[in-house]
Design an enzyme around this catalytic site. Structure first.
Site, PDB file in Angstrom:
ATOM      1  N   LYS A 136      21.174  -0.719  36.167  1.00 14.92           N
ATOM      2  CA  LYS A 136      21.311  -0.778  37.632  1.00 14.92           C
ATOM      3  C   LYS A 136      20.835  -2.120  38.207  1.00 14.92           C
ATOM      4  CE  LYS A 136      23.174   2.994  37.171  1.00 14.92           C
ATOM      5  NZ  LYS A 136      23.026   4.393  37.413  1.00 14.92           N
TER       6      LYS A 136
HETATM    7  C1  LIG Z   1      23.377   5.689  37.288  1.00 17.39           C
HETATM    8  C2  LIG Z   1      23.959   6.596  38.253  1.00 17.39           C
HETATM    9  C3  LIG Z   1      23.368   7.847  38.512  1.00 17.39           C
HETATM   10  C4  LIG Z   1      22.197   8.396  37.760  1.00 17.39           C
HETATM   11  O1  LIG Z   1      21.071   7.576  37.739  1.00 17.39           O
HETATM   12  P1  LIG Z   1      20.060   7.678  36.490  1.00 17.39           P
HETATM   13  O2  LIG Z   1      18.833   6.952  36.947  1.00 17.39           O
HETATM   14  O3  LIG Z   1      20.751   7.010  35.329  1.00 17.39           O
HETATM   15  O4  LIG Z   1      19.790   9.122  36.237  1.00 17.39           O
HETATM   16  C5  LIG Z   1      23.947   8.650  39.480  1.00 17.39           C
HETATM   17  N1  LIG Z   1      25.028   8.248  40.155  1.00 17.39           N
HETATM   18  C6  LIG Z   1      25.620   7.062  39.941  1.00 17.39           C
HETATM   19  C7  LIG Z   1      26.799   6.668  40.748  1.00 17.39           C
HETATM   20  C8  LIG Z   1      25.111   6.193  38.973  1.00 17.39           C
HETATM   21  O5  LIG Z   1      25.714   5.022  38.767  1.00 17.39           O
END
Ligand SMILES: *Cc1c(COP(=O)(O)O)cnc(C)c1O
Length: 183
Positions: A136
């Protein structure tokens, strides 16, 4: 939170979603947007994208809500996603969530720092979700955040995210967070 997924899960719990409920989600997204709906035993109702942002189409959203209401199953919440950091059409989607009185959860897991008309993604809905997973915008290897509108929702989220500990003398791990929240 431990992850963006757990933040979404807590948002659904706070929205009162149970196994009797349906939750609207957009079809084009990472699976983690929809998984927590199933963790609550609820049923995801997928809504297709529009061409401008590739996110939830407001026209199809309203059509889906009307369809579910006509079948006696008013959706309990809407999870809108700002996929790839691209803001969804929030004016239209907020207007629909207000019109039908349905809780709006914003999955801004990959949209930290994105803005829509000068306002940060994740701050429009009743709840907003951010992720700090390794793939992210800002990474902590694993982690997430839940953005709440009210102090009561925030205190409840912290209470549930810290093992729902009572602040009582026999619990040496009680913390000051639970002072303010009475479940
Ligand atoms: C990464 C992501 C998630 C989940 O986040 P995590 O921290 O990996 O559990 C949920 N929604 C979207 C759109 C994502 O890109």
């Amino acid at each position: 939170m431990a992850s963006g997924t757990s933040a979404l899960h807590l948002a659904l719990i706070q929205a009162g979603v149970t196994n009797e409920d349906e939750v609207i989600c957009q079809s084009m997204t990472f699976s983690a947007s929809a998984n927590p709906i199933v963790y609550q035993g609820a049923k995801p109702v997928f809504v297709d994208s529009e061409l401008d942002t590739w996110n939830m189409c407001p026209l199809l959203l309203e059509e889906a809500i009307k369809d579910r209401i006509s079948k006696g199953n008013k959706p309990k919440a809407i999870i809108v996603v700002h996929l790839y950091g691209m803001p969804a059409k929030m004016d239209e989607i907020l207007a629909i969530s207000n019109k039908y009185g349905i809780i709006l959860i914003e999955d801004a897991a990959g949209a930290l720092g994105s803005t829509y008309k000068g306002k940060k993604c994740g701050t429009f809905g009743d709840f907003g979700v951010l992720s700090f997973n390794g793939n992210k915008i800002i990474t902590t290897s694993g982690g997430g955040a839940l953005v709440c509108k009210s102090d009561k929702d925030k205190q409840k989220a912290i209470f549930l995210a810290t093992q729902a500990r009572d602040n009582v003398p026999h619990n040496p791990f009680s913390n000051s967070f639970s002072d303010t929240f009475v479940p």
